[in-house]
Design an enzyme around this catalytic site. Structure first.
Site, PDB file in Angstrom:
ATOM      1  N   ASP A  36     -11.841   2.678   4.081  1.00 10.36           N
ATOM      2  CA  ASP A  36     -12.244   1.277   3.918  1.00 10.36           C
ATOM      3  C   ASP A  36     -13.757   1.176   3.695  1.00 10.36           C
ATOM      4  O   ASP A  36     -14.254   0.136   3.276  1.00 10.36           O
ATOM      5  CB  ASP A  36     -11.877   0.475   5.184  1.00 10.36           C
ATOM      6  N   LYS A  53       0.841  -1.210   0.000  1.00  4.82           N
ATOM      7  CA  LYS A  53       0.000   0.000   0.000  1.00  4.82           C
ATOM      8  C   LYS A  53       0.868   1.249   0.000  1.00  4.82           C
ATOM      9  O   LYS A  53       0.615   2.190  -0.745  1.00  4.82           O
ATOM     10  CB  LYS A  53      -0.866   0.031   1.278  1.00  4.82           C
ATOM     11  N   GLN A  98      -5.660  -1.650   9.746  1.00  4.26           N
ATOM     12  CA  GLN A  98      -5.491  -2.973   9.147  1.00  4.26           C
ATOM     13  C   GLN A  98      -6.175  -4.030  10.024  1.00  4.26           C
ATOM     14  O   GLN A  98      -5.908  -4.119  11.215  1.00  4.26           O
ATOM     15  CB  GLN A  98      -3.986  -3.264   9.010  1.00  4.26           C
TER      16      GLN A  98
END
Ligand code: NAP
Length: 280
Positions: free
Chosen positions: A117, A50, A94
């Site tokens: 997200d 990422k 995460q």
């Protein structure tokens, strides 16, 4: 005739280039903060990828690495700090988190305007009423692949195999908003093969290697395989038996090289969307 291959690597590269071009037009670089709690090696690799993709797209990414023993209150304080930090447009925590931390409490603490997200309940609600701007990354990637492949969704019979909060349900909501006629199948569905055979668009997100066989697929159907499964010999396989399916489908995504590469590209797109909205 063998199916047309839907190339996720090419689509992801095109999307990353589009994000970089739009990011360059902003007065300052969009900022993405990734929070990683603990040492899960798979998560660490993902976070590194990422970071690399973000900086190539002109997004300032930083990773906050917290020890596995971090308690929930401390993590919530970190999130609060990122919510208040004007240089941060997107926050990604995460998952999975260590078991002593409630993921739900952490997700709900993220400012919905920075929730790249798309997991905050406010954004989930917006997704289901068709007004979301921050849409979960993998489902966004599925829709992008369907668009780049030129698949007509209006009125199409679509089947989503899997009803998880991160893939199946959001994909079903997005297909519904795109005017498809959507069926959601899961582990309690009767005669799954027959349900699949009716679909003109089939999205498989079950996490079971090669469960969807060639004779489950309607001739000419579009097949999007979200599954990523590690076989005993170390190879990666999707949820669809690729060779069988490719002999009958009209178009299909491979694994690897299909949906997988789209997820990070769509995270960058979400960060850009959040940055553009905050600068408006
Ligand atoms: P999940 O949370 O485990 O959900 C799996 C879904 O499949 C559930 O709805 C389950 O039904 C259904 N299911 C399981 N076994 C079934 C069976 N035998 N017949 C019918 N339905 C069955 O998984 P997920 O997080 O959605 O992930 C699905 C797959 O996508 C995994 O392989 C994952 O690695 C992959 N994935 C890829 C990406 C990416 O490409 N970047 C991102 C996320 C996930 P119930 O609801 O009834 O239990």
């Amino acid at each position: 005739m063998p199916a047309r291959l839907i190339d996720g690597r090419a689509a992801a590269a095109a999307l990353r280039a589009e994000v970089a071009a739009r990011a360059a037009r902003l007065p300052c670089r969009p900022g993405l903060a990734v929070v990683l709690v603990g040492e899960d090696p798979a998560s660490a690799v993902y976070v590194r990828n990422k970071d690399r993709a973000a900086s190539a797209a002109g997004i300032a990414a930083r990773t906050l690495r917290l020890p596995a023993a971090t308690d929930e209150a401390a993590l919530l304080r970190v999130i609060g700090g990122l919510n208040d930090d004007p240089s941060v447009d997107g926050i990604l925590v995460q998952l999975p988190l260590p078991p002593h931390i409630r993921s739900r409490a952490v997700i709900e603490a993220i400012d919905p305007a920075k929730d790249v997200d798309g997991f905050h309940p406010l954004n989930v609600g917006r997704l289901h009423d068709g007004t979301a701007t921050l849409v979960p990354c993998t489902p966004r990637g599925v829709m992008r692949l369907l668009a780049t492949a030129g698949v007509a969704l209006r009125g199409a019979r679509a089947l989503v195999l899997g009803r998880s909060a991160i893939v199946g349900r959001p994909v079903a909501a997005l297909l519904t908003s795109a005017d498809a006629t959507v069926t959601v199948a899961h582990s309690r569905t009767r005669d799954l093969a027959a349900e699949c055979r009716r679909a003109e668009v089939l999205v498989a997100a079950v996490g079971r290697a090669e469960m969807v066989r060639g004779d489950w697929i309607a001739p000419g159907a579009t097949v999007i395989d979200v599954g990523i499964n590690r076989l005993a010999d170390g190879r990666l396989a999707g949820d669809v038996a690729f060779a069988e399916a490719a002999a009958i489908a009209g178009a299909i995504t491979p694994v690897p090289g299909g949906v997988g590469p789209m997820t990070i590209a769509c995270l960058l797109e979400n960060t850009l969307i959040a940055a553009e909205a905050r600068r408006r």
